[in-house]
Design an enzyme around this catalytic site. Structure first.
Site, PDB file in Angstrom:
ATOM      1  N   GLY A 199       0.777  -1.235   0.000  1.00 42.50           N
ATOM      2  CA  GLY A 199       0.000   0.000   0.000  1.00 42.50           C
ATOM      3  C   GLY A 199       0.805   1.280   0.000  1.00 42.50           C
ATOM      4  O   GLY A 199       0.312   2.319   0.453  1.00 42.50           O
TER       5      GLY A 199
ATOM      6  N   ASN B  43       1.505   3.068  -2.601  1.00 36.07           N
ATOM      7  CA  ASN B  43       0.776   4.009  -3.461  1.00 36.07           C
ATOM      8  C   ASN B  43      -0.450   4.568  -2.744  1.00 36.07           C
ATOM      9  O   ASN B  43      -0.746   5.761  -2.851  1.00 36.07           O
ATOM     10  CB  ASN B  43       0.352   3.324  -4.767  1.00 36.07           C
TER      11      ASN B  43
ATOM     12  N   MET C 127      -4.556  -6.766  -6.699  1.00 32.52           N
ATOM     13  CA  MET C 127      -4.023  -7.820  -7.551  1.00 32.52           C
ATOM     14  C   MET C 127      -5.081  -8.830  -7.993  1.00 32.52           C
ATOM     15  O   MET C 127      -4.778 -10.004  -8.189  1.00 32.52           O
ATOM     16  CB  MET C 127      -2.845  -8.507  -6.853  1.00 32.52           C
TER      17      MET C 127
ATOM     18  N   HIS D  91      -0.265   0.664 -13.349  1.00 25.98           N
ATOM     19  CA  HIS D  91       0.496  -0.521 -13.755  1.00 25.98           C
ATOM     20  C   HIS D  91       1.986  -0.147 -13.840  1.00 25.98           C
ATOM     21  O   HIS D  91       2.327   0.868 -14.466  1.00 25.98           O
ATOM     22  CB  HIS D  91      -0.007  -1.041 -15.099  1.00 25.98           C
TER      23      HIS D  91
HETATM   24  C1  GAR Z   1       2.637  -1.170  -7.580  1.00 27.36           C
HETATM   25  O1  GAR Z   1       3.901  -1.164  -8.185  1.00 27.36           O
HETATM   26  C2  GAR Z   1       1.560  -1.283  -8.623  1.00 27.36           C
HETATM   27  O2  GAR Z   1       1.855  -0.621  -9.817  1.00 27.36           O
HETATM   28  C3  GAR Z   1       1.517  -2.764  -8.842  1.00 27.36           C
HETATM   29  O3  GAR Z   1       1.623  -3.298  -7.553  1.00 27.36           O
HETATM   30  C4  GAR Z   1       2.461  -2.452  -6.749  1.00 27.36           C
HETATM   31  C5  GAR Z   1       1.785  -2.212  -5.444  1.00 27.36           C
HETATM   32  O4  GAR Z   1       2.664  -1.582  -4.543  1.00 27.36           O
HETATM   33  N1  GAR Z   1       0.315  -3.172  -9.511  1.00 27.36           N
HETATM   34  C6  GAR Z   1       0.276  -4.149 -10.399  1.00 27.36           C
HETATM   35  O5  GAR Z   1       1.244  -4.829 -10.701  1.00 27.36           O
HETATM   36  C7  GAR Z   1      -1.077  -4.389 -11.025  1.00 27.36           C
HETATM   37  N2  GAR Z   1      -0.967  -5.271 -12.138  1.00 27.36           N
HETATM   38  P1  GAR Z   1       2.097  -0.845  -3.260  1.00 27.36           P
HETATM   39  O6  GAR Z   1       1.130  -1.818  -2.578  1.00 27.36           O
HETATM   40  O7  GAR Z   1       3.278  -0.585  -2.381  1.00 27.36           O
HETATM   41  O8  GAR Z   1       1.380   0.409  -3.684  1.00 27.36           O
END
Ligand code: GAR
Length: 184
Positions: free
Chosen positions: A13, A15, A84, A103
């Site tokens: 999390g 982001n 996901m 993405h």
């Molecule tokens: C992020 O890098 C996002 O872009 C990716 O998961 C990560 C989550 O990180 N999403 C995907 O790969 C979707 N296909 P976070 O939980 O630290 O934000």
């Protein structure tokens, strides 16, 4: 009128944290009860809901519960940030055109669940980050904004990954601003 947003995340999390520090987030939803993002939400005083697909008979029922939450909170925009799961027909039927996703690659290059790893293994000299509308495909929806991120000669996977994440933390707030989401 200010757009009300919900953020969906499955894991760490980071982001979500960046978004919630600058924008009003109505709630966080996680499909994993013990995900670290739930703790982040509590620390940031953002209401958090977490339930898991396996607790329901099928994905339609699971997504129906999500739609109920979205409607209850009158959410205008759903922001996937490391969520996901593939968005299924039930959630799409209710919210298509109001769901965006981040993405960690330059779509249509390297779609799927392992964008960073796949890009790294392909050995390309540049990757990127993309924010797009969510449709029924896997990372196929209309692109809203994307940015290139180089892979540097002395990168290791960790440094490359960190650069991708930094680009994400800049791009998501930019897009939310452009879509008219109110800042804190
Ligand atoms: C992020 O890098 C996002 O872009 C990716 O998961 C990560 C989550 O990180 N999403 C995907 O790969 C979707 N296909 P976070 O939980 O630290 O934000």
């Amino acid at each position: 009128m200010t757009k009300k947003i919900a953020v969906f995340a499955s894991g760490s999390g980071s982001n979500f944290q960046v978004i919630a520090e600058s924008f009003e987030v109505e709630f966080l939803f996680s499909d994993h009860r013990d995900a670290y993002v739930v703790e982040r939400a509590q620390n940031l005083n953002v209401p958090a809901y977490a339930f898991e697909l396996k607790e329901f008979d099928n994905k339609a029922d699971y997504e129906e519960a999500i739609v109920d939450l979205l409607e209850e909170h009158q959410i205008d925009l759903v922001c996937l940030a490391g969520y996901m799961k593939i968005v299924g027909p039930t959630l799409l039927a209710a919210y298509e055109g109001r769901i965006i996703n981040i993405h960690p690659a330059y779509l249509p290059e390297f779609p799927g669940a392992h964008g960073i790893q796949d890009t790294w293994e392909a050995g390309v000299s540049q990757s990127g980050v993309t924010i797009h509308w969510v449709d029924s495909g896997v990372d196929t929806g209309q692109i809203i904004k994307q940015v290139r991120v180089p892979r540097l000669p002395d990168d290791c996977l960790e440094s490359f990954e960190a650069r991708i994440h930094e680009a994400e933390y800049a791009l998501y707030p930019q897009v939310l601003k452009e879509l008219g989401v109110g800042r804190k």
